[in-house]
Write an enzyme that holds these catalytic residues in place. Sequence first.
Site, PDB file in Angstrom:
ATOM      1  N   GLU A 121       0.842  -1.208   0.000  1.00  0.00           N
ATOM      2  CA  GLU A 121       0.000   0.000   0.000  1.00  0.00           C
ATOM      3  C   GLU A 121       0.876   1.256   0.000  1.00  0.00           C
ATOM      4  O   GLU A 121       0.557   2.250  -0.651  1.00  0.00           O
ATOM      5  CB  GLU A 121      -0.918  -0.048   1.228  1.00  0.00           C
ATOM      6  N   THR A 172      -4.046   9.022  -4.739  1.00  0.00           N
ATOM      7  CA  THR A 172      -4.158   9.088  -3.271  1.00  0.00           C
ATOM      8  C   THR A 172      -2.978   9.852  -2.692  1.00  0.00           C
ATOM      9  O   THR A 172      -3.111  10.621  -1.748  1.00  0.00           O
ATOM     10  CB  THR A 172      -4.220   7.665  -2.675  1.00  0.00           C
TER      11      THR A 172
HETATM   12  N1  HSE Z   1      -8.039   7.164   4.069  1.00  0.00           N
HETATM   13  C1  HSE Z   1      -7.369   7.215   2.810  1.00  0.00           C
HETATM   14  C2  HSE Z   1      -7.391   8.644   2.301  1.00  0.00           C
HETATM   15  C3  HSE Z   1      -8.043   6.299   1.843  1.00  0.00           C
HETATM   16  O1  HSE Z   1      -8.478   9.244   2.282  1.00  0.00           O
HETATM   17  O2  HSE Z   1      -6.337   9.159   1.944  1.00  0.00           O
HETATM   18  C4  HSE Z   1      -7.441   6.293   0.470  1.00  0.00           C
HETATM   19  O3  HSE Z   1      -8.051   5.285  -0.287  1.00  0.00           O
END
Ligand code: HSE
Length: 289
Positions: A121, A172
């Site tokens: 990840e 992300t």
């Molecule tokens: N919690 C993470 C974010 C999830 O919002 O950056 C990303 O899939």
Amino acid sequence: MKVSAPATIANFGPGFDVFGLCLEKPMDVIEVKLADEVEVKVEGYEVPEDPSRNVASVSALSLLGEVGVESGFKMKIKKGIRPTSGLGSSGASALGGALAIAKLLGVEDKETILRAALEGEKVASGTPHGDNVVPALFGGFVVLNSLFPLNVVKIDVKLKLVVVLPEVKVSTKKARELLPKYVPLRDAVKNLALASSLVLALEEGDIEEAGRLLDDYLAIPYRKPLIAWFDKVRRAALENGAYGLSISGSGPAVFALGDNLKEIGKAVVEAFEEEGIKAEYFISGVGGG
Ligand code: HSE
């Protein structure tokens, strides 16, 4: 050894980095067998086949390292979750890679599997966050209290939701770079109220109330430059009977709760198209992990 790893909705409204819901579909399917070399083949959505850049193989290598097994592997990935969609695509591959090797070696400890999955990840999103890999492993709706030591609360909620996937990409990594180090106390308090009420609503199976609690003051406001269409598509969903709509993970996918999920899906797709963005919707139940 063949495993499937489902898509997930991280954050689920006010639960930034803490809440995650496992979906029934789409999913990645990962098959591995031990070998001398490391080889990765990918079908479906395009992701790197270079073992040092493929999240599933990074996780698999990490798991082998954790348990001290010196081996390579041949890995086949059927990539069913679109990358950079907000549906936990990297999280699913990361978990799948670690899980497939774990099953092959008879490793059952969830913390060991998650530790390896987070290495994968990290390759995709910069910082390891657990709100995709954990619901993909556990299924249902999860509250992630702590990764190490692993402390997860799971609610076996039954609901259907509509997911709308626009043809835009949100990284992300970039979406996390936009987040501030500190947030105003009043926003933290609002999220605390929303998040605790949402958990109660889900526990009671009150989906209408859960939908009304899908707001967020910690991440979405800061990510608006990447999701300029958010308010418009949310309005379209609410005007068409949705109880609430939010971003899935860091987006661009959005999800809504409501009764008439098809109509909501169509209305949100139209709202995207008015902004010149192609989109499609699908309806999913909660996955079992
Ligand atoms: N919690 C993470 C974010 C999830 O919002 O950056 C990303 O899939």
